[in-house]
Design an enzyme around this catalytic site. Structure first.
Site, PDB file in Angstrom:
ATOM      1  N   GLN A   1       0.820  -1.205   0.000  1.00 18.24           N
ATOM      2  CA  GLN A   1       0.000   0.000   0.000  1.00 18.24           C
ATOM      3  C   GLN A   1       0.854   1.256   0.000  1.00 18.24           C
ATOM      4  O   GLN A   1       2.075   1.210   0.180  1.00 18.24           O
ATOM      5  CB  GLN A   1      -0.939  -0.013   1.211  1.00 18.24           C
TER       6      GLN A   1
ATOM      7  N   HIS B   1       0.239   5.765   0.978  1.00 17.42           N
ATOM      8  CA  HIS B   1      -0.657   6.798   1.496  1.00 17.42           C
ATOM      9  C   HIS B   1      -0.367   8.137   0.828  1.00 17.42           C
ATOM     10  O   HIS B   1       0.788   8.440   0.489  1.00 17.42           O
ATOM     11  CB  HIS B   1      -0.494   6.949   3.004  1.00 17.42           C
TER      12      HIS B   1
ATOM     13  N   GLU C   1       3.653   8.121   8.564  1.00 10.80           N
ATOM     14  CA  GLU C   1       3.639   7.279   9.755  1.00 10.80           C
ATOM     15  C   GLU C   1       5.046   6.799  10.079  1.00 10.80           C
ATOM     16  O   GLU C   1       6.001   7.024   9.322  1.00 10.80           O
ATOM     17  CB  GLU C   1       2.712   6.072   9.548  1.00 10.80           C
TER      18      GLU C   1
ATOM     19  N   HIS D   1       4.759   0.375   0.925  1.00 13.16           N
ATOM     20  CA  HIS D   1       5.160  -0.380   2.113  1.00 13.16           C
ATOM     21  C   HIS D   1       4.155  -1.474   2.425  1.00 13.16           C
ATOM     22  O   HIS D   1       3.021  -1.464   1.939  1.00 13.16           O
ATOM     23  CB  HIS D   1       5.284   0.553   3.323  1.00 13.16           C
TER      24      HIS D   1
ATOM     25  N   ARG E   1      -4.414   0.593  -1.844  1.00 10.89           N
ATOM     26  CA  ARG E   1      -3.828  -0.735  -2.003  1.00 10.89           C
ATOM     27  C   ARG E   1      -3.268  -0.887  -3.408  1.00 10.89           C
ATOM     28  O   ARG E   1      -3.965  -0.664  -4.398  1.00 10.89           O
ATOM     29  CB  ARG E   1      -4.859  -1.834  -1.749  1.00 10.89           C
TER      30      ARG E   1
END
Length: 324
Positions: free
Chosen positions: A95, A97, A114, A171, A191
């Site tokens: 995936q 982001h 993150e 990642h 995804r």
């Protein structure tokens, strides 16, 4: 004297989840496929509730709206951070982001940068971290041709490792890994690949190929860490990250660790051990002590300026970054 805000966990069932949040942390889980404990969250998909003190029973998003003084009158429409514990009994999807600009424009929420602290990892565990495409056209072609071995970078991991995962990083957390994740308050995931697996209804999960191609950083950039440690007797503070989104630390307590406020508020989750949090004031006769056990999560509001941790514990703590 202001108290820390202890928070109830919010559990999220996942196709790749398991039951180690019960066996390792002792949580009472609603099913055997729990992938995530949203430990500190004001996101609408899972909002933490305060357990103690005058704000007991109130939701974190309500406190952010109605009692901004608890957070140093910080700016922003939404509480900016989200802390999770993830249990990957199986591989997570590959995936990526978006950043804030893309996330706000296309999803109506923040992007998602993150970072991961590896709480535990089975021998031989790996993550996917980055890719080998040199251009966006090559990235798109490799995805469409499903050349996963050529495209994806695998990295071995072990307990105690730390990874910074900025938006735009392809990642995936591999099976057998448990992590503490500190992230922006976002639930937007695109995804790229999900191993063609099916859910209980026999359906494959949705992929987001165009969005993934749009937001992936090409060529991939290795996130540079400047980790440093400050010792305090047998205890220590390890600084992993200082970014515009969040600052992240490990508080390693062997006896006593004294700490003081250096941000409007502080988030913390105990990932190992037992001990006590002691809130200090200038009047040494007025201290408050709170038990800490593995899995406990709390926020230290703005008017708590000094505290100490006593016992034998490992805590991952975070603060909002300069621009959060």
């Amino acid at each position: 004297m202001q108290q820390p805000l202890f928070l109830t966990p919010v559990f999220q069932e996942k196709i790749w989840g398991g039951d180690r949040l019960h066996t390792v942390f002792g949580f009472d889980l609603p099913s055997s496929k729990i992938g995530e404990d949203w430990a500190i969250s004001a996101h609408p998909h899972g909002v933490s509730v305060v357990e103690n003190g005058e704000y007991a029973g109130q939701k974190l998003d309500e406190l952010w709206t109605n009692h901004r003084e608890l957070f140093g009158n910080a700016k922003g429409e939404v509480f900016p951070l989200l802390t999770k514990i993830l249990d990957a009994e199986d591989d997570l999807s590959v995936q990526v982001h978006p950043d804030d600009a893309y996330g706000l424009a296309h999803e109506g929420e923040l992007g998602k940068t993150e970072c991961w602290y590896i709480i535990d990892a089975e021998p031989g565990s790996t993550i996917i971290y980055g890719h080998n495409a040199k251009t966006r056209e090559e990235l798109e072609a490799m995805i469409k041709e499903e050349r996963w071995d050529d495209l994806l970078k695998k990295v071995p991991v072990k307990k105690g490792d730390f990874f910074y995962v900025p938006s735009g990083t392809i990642h995936a957390i591999g099976k057998g890994i448990m992590i503490l994740e500190t992230q922006q308050s976002s639930d937007t995931t695109y995804r790229v690949y999900d191993y063609d697996r099916k859910d209980d209804q026999g359906q494959t999960r949705e992929l987001h190929i165009q969005q993934s191609v749009d937001v992936t950083t090409v060529p991939a950039k290795d996130a540079q860490l400047n980790i440093h440690q400050q010792n305090q007797g047998q205890s220590s503070v390890i600084t992993y990250l200082k970014t515009t989104f969040f600052n992240v630390y490990e508080w390693q307590v062997n006896g006593v660790l004294k700490l003081k406020k250096n941000a409007p508020y502080t988030l913390a989750t105990v990932i190992a051990g037992v001990g006590h949090l002691v809130i200090e004031t200038d009047d040494t006769t007025k201290t408050e002590s709170y038990e800490l056990t593995k899995g406990t999560s709390f926020i230290l509001p703005s008017d708590i300026t000094k505290w100490r941790i006593e016992g034998d514990l490992t805590i991952i703590a975070s603060e909002p970054g300069v621009d959060a």
